[in-house]
Design an enzyme around this catalytic site. Sequence first.
Site, short mmCIF file in Angstrom:
data_model
loop_
_atom_site.label_atom_id
_atom_site.label_comp_id
_atom_site.label_asym_id
_atom_site.label_seq_id
_atom_site.Cartn_x
_atom_site.Cartn_y
_atom_site.Cartn_z
N LYS A 39 0.76 -1.17 -0.09
CA LYS A 39 0.02 -0.12 0.05
C LYS A 39 0.80 1.14 -0.20
O LYS A 39 0.52 2.21 -0.59
CB LYS A 39 -0.96 -0.01 1.18
CG LYS A 39 -0.38 0.11 2.61
CD LYS A 39 -1.18 -0.06 3.67
CE LYS A 39 -0.69 0.61 4.96
NZ LYS A 39 -1.09 -0.17 6.15
N ARG A 134 -6.12 1.79 17.16
CA ARG A 134 -6.80 1.74 15.91
C ARG A 134 -7.90 0.73 16.02
O ARG A 134 -8.74 0.50 16.82
CB ARG A 134 -5.68 1.76 14.77
CG ARG A 134 -6.13 2.35 13.51
CD ARG A 134 -5.18 2.47 12.31
NE ARG A 134 -4.81 1.26 12.06
CZ ARG A 134 -3.96 0.91 11.04
NH1 ARG A 134 -3.49 2.11 10.44
NH2 ARG A 134 -3.66 -0.29 10.48
C1 PLP Z 1 -0.01 -0.65 6.76
C2 PLP Z 1 -0.17 -1.85 7.53
C3 PLP Z 1 0.88 -2.64 7.60
C4 PLP Z 1 2.36 -2.42 6.98
O1 PLP Z 1 2.77 -1.28 7.60
P1 PLP Z 1 4.25 -0.82 6.93
O2 PLP Z 1 4.89 0.11 8.05
O3 PLP Z 1 4.48 -0.54 5.58
O4 PLP Z 1 5.23 -1.94 7.39
C5 PLP Z 1 0.71 -4.12 8.28
N1 PLP Z 1 -0.49 -4.09 9.04
C6 PLP Z 1 -1.59 -3.40 9.01
C7 PLP Z 1 -2.77 -3.57 9.71
C8 PLP Z 1 -1.34 -2.10 8.12
O5 PLP Z 1 -2.50 -1.36 7.97
#
Ligand code: PLP
Length: 363
Positions: A39, A134
């Site tokens: 993402k 969250r």
């Molecule tokens: C964005 C996200 C991650 C990954 O985050 P990074 O900082 O890119 O490693 C993992 N788990 C969830 C639930 C996320 O929303």
Amino acid sequence: MVKQMYPKLTINLQYFKENVAAMVERCDKCGITIAGVIKGTTGFPQCAQAFKEGGAKIIASSRLEQIEDTIEYGVGLPTMLLRIPMLTEVDEVVRLCDISLNSEVAVLKALNEAAAKQNKVHKVIIMADVGDLREGFWDKDEMVEAAVFVENELKNLDLAGVGFNVGCWGSIEPTPDNLNELVSIAERIEARIGRELEYISGGATSTLMRVIDGNVPERINLLRCGEGIFLARDLDVFYGYDMSYMHQDVYKLYAEVIEVRDKPTHPVGKIAIDCFGHKPVYEDRGIRRRALLAMGRVDYGSIEEIFPVEKGVSLVGAASDHTIMDVEDAERRLEVGDIVEFDVNYASLVYLSASRNVNKEFI
Ligand SMILES: *Cc1c(COP(=O)(O)O)cnc(C)c1O
């Protein structure tokens, strides 16, 4: 279609792959599988492919269209949805994703129905909130009951495991303590359902610190990582870890100079508000040489999040489509048409990779 060369974002896929491989090797030693999170780079399927070639076993995103692109590109790894599914997207979640992260019984029921309609069994990971505030169950008894309910009542769901996320909203660090808390929730569920869970997923990039330190509880076996692998930046910048064995220049940003002039540094006239409705403070440094770049906040967000590589320059400000750079003390004498190089971070990459105005070049 109009063809523009700049601003340009280059993505070095070889470096990307080498970064994944370096982290996969370290995680392998702790029995941890990596889900490659795409993402942060707007789901470029080329990056999903690089995750696969580097040894990630799952491709994950918060957004379904990115997962669909990955599938259509032919990456061929199982896919995972990171954001709790919207009730309005459960059919698509089941169609596109092998696994999803969940925290609401209503959503789990809807996923089960969608999976039944599609003759599928969809894997779910139940999320705990250990303090980042969250997503996730706050009440852990309620969480255990929800997991048992999935196991016993929702026949088209496979209770694959439990997980948590930290360091996103509440800035909480993953520690042996909160990771052990997750393991003990998993063990409570296992005692109730009489079998081992497939996954205990103790977080994202920030948990890589525990891998590096060698203090991840043994049963944590899945991490969902993006940023810390492809930018290899935060663990170094914010926590002081030596990341020199990974490339920190997978991404580079280039912008073109469209005007170079000596101008006052303080605006002239009655000061009201800027283009985003704010009232900034301007420092008067007299007349200085400035270069104007054909790139703006629409492309990267904020000037604090892009880093000029050029010696002796600094970013003064920006509007939607323009960036003003002080070049009075620049080592190179900048001219109209010159190209200026920048490093990026997560906060700018999420915009740059998504911006239609930015030319993306895979190298
Ligand atoms: C964005 C996200 C991650 C990954 O985050 P990074 O900082 O890119 O490693 C993992 N788990 C969830 C639930 C996320 O929303």
